[in-house]
Design a protein around this motif. Structure first.
Motif, PDB file in Angstrom:
ATOM      1  N   GLN A 286       0.857  -1.080  -0.078  1.00 25.20           N
ATOM      2  CA  GLN A 286      -0.187   0.073   0.006  1.00 25.20           C
ATOM      3  C   GLN A 286       0.849   1.257   0.036  1.00 25.20           C
ATOM      4  O   GLN A 286       0.679   2.075  -0.686  1.00 25.20           O
TER       5      GLN A 286
ATOM      6  N   GLY B 166       2.106   1.607  -3.381  1.00 19.26           N
ATOM      7  CA  GLY B 166       0.866   1.759  -4.306  1.00 19.26           C
ATOM      8  C   GLY B 166       0.533   3.300  -4.241  1.00 19.26           C
ATOM      9  O   GLY B 166       0.079   3.942  -5.147  1.00 19.26           O
TER      10      GLY B 166
ATOM     11  N   ASP C 232       0.768   5.938  -7.271  1.00 23.09           N
ATOM     12  CA  ASP C 232      -0.560   6.511  -7.792  1.00 23.09           C
ATOM     13  C   ASP C 232      -0.308   7.890  -8.002  1.00 23.09           C
ATOM     14  O   ASP C 232      -0.703   8.775  -8.822  1.00 23.09           O
TER      15      ASP C 232
END
Length: 417
Positions: free
Chosen positions: A126, A129, A133
């Motif tokens: 995460q 991630g 992003d």
């Protein structure tokens, strides 16, 4: 390397890992980008006195920056990363692990995980991630091939005074400042770090030079709005054309032998008066803006494959990569927020030169930016070069980034006035 560092922390110090995760330190660490410098000076206060000392590396996780000199070795970098992650306490095991994984590749990562029977936990995925992003990326390592292979304009070098040293040498005022004109790299131990500062061939254009001649430098530090910056960038201050037609019809001569003798004598005279190479340089005091974010250039490459957003052209360099210039519309001097892909465009050498030096006009640029519809698959920013219509063509993601940058920067500036 960042992944392996986080995996090790979670496996070896799970409690400490969770604390660092909860207080945001690990998130800041993942987003930390690297900056290179020829010289790094650390200033700190000791017993009421300001002390300065040279250093090979310094990590400021809270501000998302890691500084190191081009010649920094792995042990020095590992020790600094360890210090930053250990709240200034020495952790010999962590430092040793970091030193071993610096420069690791994706294959090294998978091999290490398999050998130790470790897995990348969901919270680590995460973290990365969120970072992916933020740059709309799907592969952290795929960007390595596009770093520093052409020009990043707007390196923003301001000359501040007369010559300090006519005999060469280092400028004593350049402490801790980036002097290589290169952008950031986003992985510890990457190829750009292991190579150090690369030397250009004499024929290669230099990013510093490209911007240095493009900006009229003064000492005015007054705040400029994003709207003013866009208007200034896309509406040049044109002077009357100086075209008096006083040109030779041809390059022919009536007496080639005499002409050659004249040219040879001039060249020979210059050779006699020529100085040594070391005497042809001078040291200047300079004010240098932080280098551009390398992720901006990487994203432009992914979206346009090096092709100019105005004419669609590019050419392959000797290193096999397409040439392009990542040009910022609103100067990065205006705000840190200007260093974003929404404010940058991918240009060929010709249109970069025209944007920088040409007769550019787009009087309704602010209205065009406000009219961007995020649902449209493309957007054309219309302008003219010397009266001839052209357009900067954006894909959908780029147009959304442009609108978001413009609207947020405008709102921030207006609220601060």
């Amino acid at each position: 390397a960042k992944t392996l560092i986080l995996v090790w922390l979670r496996e070896k110090h799970s409690e400490r890992f969770q604390i660092m995760l909860d207080n945001g330190l690990l998130s800041d660490f993942v987003r930390t980008a690297e900056y290179r410098s020829d010289k790094l000076i650390i200033s700190y206060e000791l017993d009421g006195r300001v002390v300065e000392a040279s250093s090979d590396a310094f990590m400021d996780i809270s501000n998302g920056r890691a500084y190191y000199v081009a010649t920094a070795c792995k042990p020095a970098i590992a020790a600094e990363i360890c210090r930053a992650l250990s709240d200034n306490e020495h952790d010999e095991d962590l430092e040793s692990w970091i030193k071993g994984v610096l420069g690791s590749t994706e294959a090294d990562l998978q091999a290490e995980l398999k050998q130790k029977n470790w897995e990348i936990a969901e919270e680590i995925l995460q973290l990365f991630g969120e970072e992916q992003d933020s740059i709309d990326s799907t592969d952290e390592n795929s960007s390595e091939d596009t770093k520093g292979d052409a020009l990043d304009d707007d390196s923003d070098i301001d000359e501040l005074g007369d010559d300090l040293n006519t005999n060469g040498g280092n400028d004593p005022d350049e402490k801790g400042k980036r002097t290589d004109g290169k952008g950031r790299s986003d992985g510890y131990g990457s190829e750009s770090h292991k190579r150090g500062k690369s030397r250009k061939r004499p024929s290669e254009p230099d990013a510093d030079d490209a911007d240095e001649v493009g900006d009229d430098v003064d000492d005015d530090d007054s705040e400029e709005s994003i709207e003013d910056a866009f208007g200034k960038a896309l509406n040049s201050d044109d002077k009357p054309k100086q075209d008096d037609g006083d040109y030779e019809d041809s390059g022919k001569t009536h007496n080639s032998d005499s002409r050659y003798d004249q040219e040879f004598n001039k060249a020979a005279d210059r050779n006699k008066r020529s100085r040594k190479q070391t005497e042809r340089f001078r040291i200047l005091r300079r004010r240098i803006l932080d280098g551009p974010d390398s992720q901006v250039r990487e994203m432009l490459y992914r979206w346009y494959a090096g092709k100019c957003q105005i004419c669609g052209s590019t050419f392959y360099q000797s290193n096999g990569k397409p040439f392009f210039v990542s040009h910022y519309l609103a100067s990065r001097k205006v705000s840190d927020t200007a260093d974003t892909v929404g404010n940058a465009i991918c240009l060929c050498a010709n249109h970069f030169a025209q944007m920088l030096h040409g007769r550019v006009k787009s009087p309704d640029v602010l209205e065009q930016l406000s009219s961007i519809d995020p649902s449209c698959e493309s957007f054309d920013l219309n302008l003219t070069f010397d009266g001839v219509p052209h357009a900067i063509r954006y894909n959908q993601k780029h147009a959304i980034a442009l609108k978001a940058f413009y609207e947020s920067a405008k709102e921030s500036y207006n609220s601060s006035v």
